[in-house]
Write an enzyme that holds these catalytic residues in place. Structure first.
Site, PDB file in Angstrom:
ATOM      1  N   PRO A  76       0.946  -1.102  -0.164  1.00  0.00           N
ATOM      2  CA  PRO A  76       0.007  -0.121  -0.292  1.00  0.00           C
ATOM      3  C   PRO A  76       0.578   1.311   0.079  1.00  0.00           C
ATOM      4  CG  PRO A  76       0.267  -0.786   2.276  1.00  0.00           C
ATOM      5  CD  PRO A  76       1.071  -1.703   0.961  1.00  0.00           C
ATOM      6  N   GLU A  77       0.106   2.448  -1.138  1.00  0.00           N
ATOM      7  CA  GLU A  77       0.935   3.176  -0.769  1.00  0.00           C
ATOM      8  C   GLU A  77      -0.412   4.178  -0.464  1.00  0.00           C
ATOM      9  OE1 GLU A  77       3.217   4.430  -4.225  1.00  0.00           O
ATOM     10  OE2 GLU A  77       3.702   2.067  -4.849  1.00  0.00           O
ATOM     11  N   LYS A 128       2.032   6.614   4.680  1.00  0.00           N
ATOM     12  CA  LYS A 128       0.955   5.616   4.559  1.00  0.00           C
ATOM     13  C   LYS A 128       0.662   4.794   6.045  1.00  0.00           C
ATOM     14  CE  LYS A 128       4.501   5.131   1.098  1.00  0.00           C
ATOM     15  NZ  LYS A 128       6.386   4.444   0.280  1.00  0.00           N
ATOM     16  N   HIS A 154      -2.050 -16.736   9.403  1.00  0.00           N
ATOM     17  CA  HIS A 154      -1.019 -14.438   9.135  1.00  0.00           C
ATOM     18  C   HIS A 154      -2.007 -13.596  10.022  1.00  0.00           C
ATOM     19  CE1 HIS A 154       1.627 -16.836   6.673  1.00  0.00           C
ATOM     20  NE2 HIS A 154       1.365 -16.988   5.898  1.00  0.00           N
ATOM     21  N   ARG A 190       3.711 -11.657   5.171  1.00  0.00           N
ATOM     22  CA  ARG A 190       4.859 -10.882   5.667  1.00  0.00           C
ATOM     23  C   ARG A 190       5.453 -10.235   6.669  1.00  0.00           C
ATOM     24  NH1 ARG A 190       7.170  -8.626  -0.486  1.00  0.00           N
ATOM     25  NH2 ARG A 190       9.685  -9.355   0.749  1.00  0.00           N
ATOM     26  N   ARG A 213      19.538  19.157  -3.798  1.00  0.00           N
ATOM     27  CA  ARG A 213      20.050  16.863  -3.484  1.00  0.00           C
ATOM     28  C   ARG A 213      20.724  16.207  -4.456  1.00  0.00           C
ATOM     29  NH1 ARG A 213      18.031  15.600   2.131  1.00  0.00           N
ATOM     30  NH2 ARG A 213      16.723  17.256   2.272  1.00  0.00           N
ATOM     31  N   ARG A 269      15.005  -1.107  -5.651  1.00  0.00           N
ATOM     32  CA  ARG A 269      14.115  -1.336  -6.848  1.00  0.00           C
ATOM     33  C   ARG A 269      13.747  -1.088  -8.078  1.00  0.00           C
ATOM     34  NH1 ARG A 269      10.611   0.760  -2.168  1.00  0.00           N
ATOM     35  NH2 ARG A 269       9.180  -0.504  -3.247  1.00  0.00           N
TER      36      ARG A 269
END
Length: 299
Positions: free
Chosen positions: A2-3, A59, A127, A146, A180, A289
Site C-alpha cells: 500500500p502506498e 502510509k 497470518h 510478510r 540534493r 527497487r
DNA sequence: ATACCGACCTGTCAGC
DNA sequence: TGCTGACAGGTCGGTA
C-alpha cells in the site's frame, strides 16, 4: 502493497465502518515481528477505548481513540483506594499520564498488510496477527503474511515526519528537492521529505513529469520541479478516485479491488510500448527497487 | 550527508 | 510434479 492512495482508501473504509465503535478486547498472536509497541501495551491501550475517527498520515493508518482504556480504569480505581494515603495530592499529580488523554493506534501495512472488518464467524485467515472484538459484535483483524507491517500506540500526537504530497505548496516542494545530489526517484521515496509516495506512484509521477528516475534532484529546474509536483498530485488524486492499485491481492476494508493499475503508464510495463510514443518501457534497478521509465519521453 | 546493499519475511510465478 | 531463483506495494541499519 500500500502506498498513499491504497492507505487512504482503506482508512476511509475503516472510518465508515468502525468509527464510533468501541474495542472490547484484543487478541494478539505470538509471532515475533509486526509490533513496535509491546503487545501488552497495545492491548491495554485499545481495550475499552472508543474509535473516534480513522484517517491517514503518509502510509500510516491512524485510529484516534478516546475514553478510558481498561488499564486507565484500573489505575483510577487504585487512585481512589489510595487517596487517603496521598492526602492533599491530586490524582493527576499521582498519575501524570491522565487516563482520559487521547491515544492513537498506528498501523503501517508494510508490503502485504491488510485490515479487515468481519463477523466473528468468518474464517481466520493465515497470518492473522491481531483481532479486536468490537462492541457492535464485529471484529477488526490485522493480517500480514510478510510481517513487514508495524503496529504501535501513541499517547500524544503521532508525527510520521515529512509533508503530505496533496497539501504541500509549490515553494515547499521545490525547497524539499532543490540542491540534493540524490536521484530524484530516491528522494521521492524518502518518507522524511514527502510522505506517502512509494514505488508505483514515484514511477508514474516521473513519467508524467518527463523526468528519468536517475536524474539528480539538483539538476532539475524549478519549473520542472513544479511540473513534478503537479504530476504527483494528479497521479495520487486519480488513484484515490479509483480506489488505489490492485497488483496481486490488494483490497480495501470492504474487500473491494482498486482500479488504478489500469491507468499505469510505466509501472509493471517493462518491454511494452510507451502509451505516448511507442518506445519499449525500460527497467532499471535504483536503490534496490525496480524503476520503469520511457527513455524517449523522460529526460 | 549520501549511496548502495542486505536483512527482515512469505508467497507466487516462470523456467527447467 | 517438483525444485530453484527472481521478484513483490516498505523500511532499517551498516558500511564505504
Amino acid at each position: 502493497m500500500p502506498e498513499l492512495p491504497e492507505v487512504e482508501t482503506i482508512a476511509r473504509g475503516l472510518d465508515t465502518r468502525v468509527a464510533g465503535d468501541t474495542v472490547e478486547s484484543v487478541w494478539i498472536g505470538s509471532r515475533r515481528q509486526p509490533l513496535k509497541s509491546p503487545a501488552g501495551v497495545i492491548a491495554r491501550t485499545l481495550e475499552g477505548k472508543r474509535i473516534a475517527r480513522v484517517h491517514r498520515a503518509g502510509k500510516h493508518i491512524v485510529f484516534d481513540l478516546e475514553g478510558e482504556s481498561r488499564a486507565s480504569r484500573t489505575l483510577a480505581l487504585q487512585t481512589k483506594k489510595s487517596k487517603r494515603a496521598v492526602l492533599g495530592q491530586t490524582r493527576q499529580a499521582v498519575f501524570p499520564h491522565r487516563p482520559n488523554e487521547a491515544a492513537q493506534w498506528i498501523v503501517h501495512l508494510g508490503m502485504t498488510g491488510r485490515m479487515v472488518v468481519c463477523e466473528p464467524a468468518a474464517e481466520i485467515a493465515k497470518h492473522t496477527h491481531l483481532i479486536a472484538k468490537l462492541a457492535s459484535g464485529r471484529e477488526l483483524r490485522f493480517i500480514d503474511p510478510r510481517m513487514f507491517g508495524k503496529l504501535s500506540v501513541h499517547a500524544g500526537g503521532f508525527d510520521p515526519g515529512g509533508v503530505e504530497p496533496l497539501e504541500v505548496s509549490e515553494e515547499r516542494f521545490i525547497a524539499l528537492f532543490r540542491g540534493r545530489k540524490t536521484p530524484i526517484k530516491s528522494a521521492l521515496l524518502n518518507q522524511k521529505l514527502l510522505r506517502g509516495v512509494g514505488n508505483i506512484y514515484a514511477d508514474e509521477s516521473l513519467f508524467r513529469a518527463g523526468i528519468r528516475p536517475r536524474r539528480r534532484a539538483a539538476t532539475i529546474t524549478r519549473e520542472q520541479l513544479g511540473k513534478l509536483r503537479r504530476a504527483v498530485r494528479e497521479v495520487l488524486r486519480e488513484a484515490i478516485a479509483l480506489g488505489g492499485s490492485s497488483i496481486s491481492d490488494y483490497v480495501d476494508a470492504d474487500g473491494e479491488e482498486g482500479f488504478f493499475q489500469l491507468q499505469h503508464r510505466v509501472y509493471g510495463r517493462e518491454g511494452e510500448p510507451c502509451r505516448v510514443c511507442g518506445t519499449a518501457i525500460r527497467r532499471v534497478v535504483l536503490a534496490g527497487r525496480s524503476s520503469r521509465y520511457c527513455s524517449k519521453c523522460q529526460k
